[in-house]
Design an enzyme around this catalytic site. Structure first.
Site, mmCIF file in Angstrom:
data_model
loop_
_atom_site.group_PDB
_atom_site.id
_atom_site.type_symbol
_atom_site.label_atom_id
_atom_site.label_comp_id
_atom_site.label_asym_id
_atom_site.label_seq_id
_atom_site.Cartn_x
_atom_site.Cartn_y
_atom_site.Cartn_z
ATOM 1 N N ARG A 51 34.900 45.373 113.267
ATOM 2 C CA ARG A 51 35.287 46.028 114.504
ATOM 3 C C ARG A 51 34.335 47.174 114.874
ATOM 4 N NH1 ARG A 51 41.230 47.944 114.207
ATOM 5 N NH2 ARG A 51 40.207 48.845 112.421
ATOM 6 N N LYS A 182 35.574 33.620 86.629
ATOM 7 C CA LYS A 182 34.953 34.272 85.464
ATOM 8 C C LYS A 182 34.471 33.206 84.484
ATOM 9 C CE LYS A 182 37.562 38.561 85.748
ATOM 10 N NZ LYS A 182 36.652 39.703 85.800
ATOM 11 N N HIS A 240 46.414 36.770 88.623
ATOM 12 C CA HIS A 240 45.430 36.638 87.544
ATOM 13 C C HIS A 240 46.052 36.192 86.217
ATOM 14 C CE1 HIS A 240 42.984 38.477 90.486
ATOM 15 N NE2 HIS A 240 43.192 39.736 90.170
HETATM 16 C C1 BG6 Z 1 42.157 42.948 91.357
HETATM 17 C C2 BG6 Z 1 43.301 43.940 91.319
HETATM 18 O O1 BG6 Z 1 42.592 41.725 91.870
HETATM 19 O O2 BG6 Z 1 41.662 42.762 90.043
HETATM 20 C C3 BG6 Z 1 42.851 45.243 90.726
HETATM 21 O O3 BG6 Z 1 43.776 44.151 92.643
HETATM 22 C C4 BG6 Z 1 42.196 45.028 89.384
HETATM 23 O O4 BG6 Z 1 43.935 46.147 90.605
HETATM 24 C C5 BG6 Z 1 41.135 43.937 89.458
HETATM 25 O O5 BG6 Z 1 41.615 46.249 88.974
HETATM 26 C C6 BG6 Z 1 40.623 43.582 88.064
HETATM 27 O O6 BG6 Z 1 39.517 42.730 88.172
HETATM 28 P P1 BG6 Z 1 38.403 42.685 87.047
HETATM 29 O O7 BG6 Z 1 37.508 41.560 87.458
HETATM 30 O O8 BG6 Z 1 37.735 44.017 87.060
HETATM 31 O O9 BG6 Z 1 39.117 42.434 85.757
#
Ligand code: BG6
Length: 484
Positions: A51, A182, A240
């Protein structure tokens, strides 16, 4: 290690929210790395859309700064940067209005792969999807990429799925969970399904329990207003940790192919039992002399949002009946450590004297840091002194075993964005999977709300509340240590 970069087809990638935080930290630096590796053909282009007032030149400066900030110095090559920046353009646009859409139409080509990355809040998904159609920008095979949070409960996820489905078919929708990108998460599948050694033992008969830990040292500073509405359950567990659980527990898919893998993951989510109240511990970090408390970080006087959660989960199917999965995630923990630990049962009968020691094998798969695996095996302690048993790790740290390149594997976003261009949805979540994950999470959160549950305070840089340790102790088990 041999690195094979397979070039992708020519593409136009439009990043809505192209000047946002995710674009700056992850998407653009990731794309630069793919450019540098020679994965992008000459006529691959990246179009930032946002934007704010900016022109193409201003956007290139923004992107250059992002690359310099988030790509290791030794990878910031001036020639590569110049080539990468030449791919970029910018369109100023109002996602919910009319301004800018005809400009976007003039820029986006119809005869290349089209990918539209919605790096914006979910409230804008519908408006953008609709405009991509009404303005005739998205072709019939265009792909859209959407970020988490994908809804905040089952109903809102369903509504989002319905909105997107009005304009795009499921095979065009790429819901990102960056954990799936990952390296070690994919290695988990290679380990399970590319080896004969583990799979026969990978079940309740031989596995005592499984632990999945995602511990972070960071707090919620800077994103407290989002986080306070989510908490660890919505921010980490629903997505996750759930994905890690699925890949660890699922049956072997018949092929490494999108729907075969996602069907198996979905079966696991649907086989999860509701979690008993006593099997969950929530925590919220305190402050200390050096760091602020959760409440200070979230800029609120009172909040019952959890920054830590640990739970015992059961999967009701033949393979896992009786083998618990312990999940744990938290902010401001003692160390940054993500790992999956498979603890095997003890041998059914010991032929050795009682005081020789007793132990069980343990396979641990480390996602970060120091990606790798180790397997604890029991051996005789070398030397005199009779038959004494000790555990030693068979350690494979990828960087040691496979060289520096292994440590330098593409970041999750790099891989996932290239998968979008290739049209491969294996590492993306399907709509029904996301809804099922919410369907399991919702009653847990609703239970907390109904009971007025308050998270237990824990010290920063600790292992979380005492009660989380008890969750395993009362079952005669112990968490793997969180290393600093
Ligand atoms: C994100 C979350 O999806 O994943 C965060 O919103 C978190 O809170 C992050 O810190 C962790 O990702 P990574 O790849 O650093 O383990």
């Amino acid at each position: 290690m041999v690195s094979r970069v397979i070039p992708v087809d020519p593409f136009d990638l439009v990043i809505f929210g192209g000047t946002g935080d995710l674009a700056r930290r992850k998407i653009l630096p990731g794309l630069y790395r793919r450019h540098q590796d020679g994965q992008m053909p000459d006529d691959a282009r990246i179009i930032g859309a946002a934007r704010g007032e900016m022109d193409a030149e201003g956007y290139r400066v923004f992107v250059e700064n992002a690359v310099r900030e988030f790509v290791p110095k030794k990878k910031c090559d001036p020639k590569d940067l110049k080539g990468f920046l030449a791919r970029l353009s910018f369109v100023q646009l109002d996602a919910t209005g009319t301004q800018g859409w005809s400009d976007l139409k003039a820029v986006v080509r119809q005869d290349v792969v089209q990918a539209f990355y919605f790096s914006v809040g979910p409230s804008l998904f519908g408006a953008i999807a609709e405009r991509l159609h009404t303005h005739g920008i998205a072709g019939p095979e265009a792909r859209i990429v959407v970020e988490k949070p994908f809804g905040h409960d089952q109903a809102s996820a369903q509504a989002l799925n319905d909105t997107l489905a009005q304009h795009f078919a499921e095979h065009q929708i790429y819901r990102i969970d960056h954990y799936l990108g990952k390296e070690t998460v994919q290695n988990l599948m290679a380990l399970r399904f590319g080896n004969m050694l583990f799979e026969p033992l990978w079940n309740a008969q031989y596995v005592d329990h499984i632990q999945i830990t995602v511990a972070e040292t960071v707090g919620v500073e800077g994103r407290g207003s989002y986080y306070d509405r989510s908490g660890a359950m919505r921010d980490m567990v629903q997505n996750h940790l759930m994905q890690l659980l699925c890949l660890t527990a699922m049956e072997p898919p018949s092929k490494f192919e999108p729907n075969a893998v996602r069907d198996e993951k979905l079966k696991i989510i649907r086989a999860l039992d509701p979690v008993a109240t006593d099997d969950i511990v929530r925590g919220q970090y305190r402050g200390s002399n050096t760091v602020a408390s959760y409440l200070e970080d979230a800029e609120t006087d009172a909040s019952t949002t959890e920054s830590f959660v640990a739970m015992k989960v059961h999967i009701s199917n033949w393979r896992w009946n009786g083998t618990p999965f312990y999940l744990r995630t938290g902010k401001r923990m003692r160390g940054r450590m993500s790992e999956i630990v498979v603890r095997f049962k003890e041998p059914p009968h010991s032929i050795f004297e009682e005081d020789t020691g007793q132990s069980a094998n343990e396979l641990s798969i480390r996602l970060q840091p120091n990606e790798g695996m180790d397997l604890k095996v029991t051996i005789k302690e070398p030397g005199l002194g009779g038959m004494r048993l000790i555990d030693v790790p068979l350690d494979m740290t990828f960087a040691d075993a496979l060289g520096e390149e292994a440590a330098d594997a593409p970041d999750a976003y790099e891989r996932l964005i290239m998968d979008v261009i290739r049209g491969n949805q294996t590492l993306f979540m399907r709509g029904d999977e996301v809804e099922a994950a919410w369907a399991w999470t919702d009653p847990i959160i609703a239970g907390w709300e109904d009971r007025g549950d308050r998270p237990k305070p824990y010290d920063p840089f600790s292992t979380g509340p005492e009660e989380a340790l008890m969750l395993l102790h009362k079952d005669g088990r112990r968490w793997r240590e969180i290393r600093e």
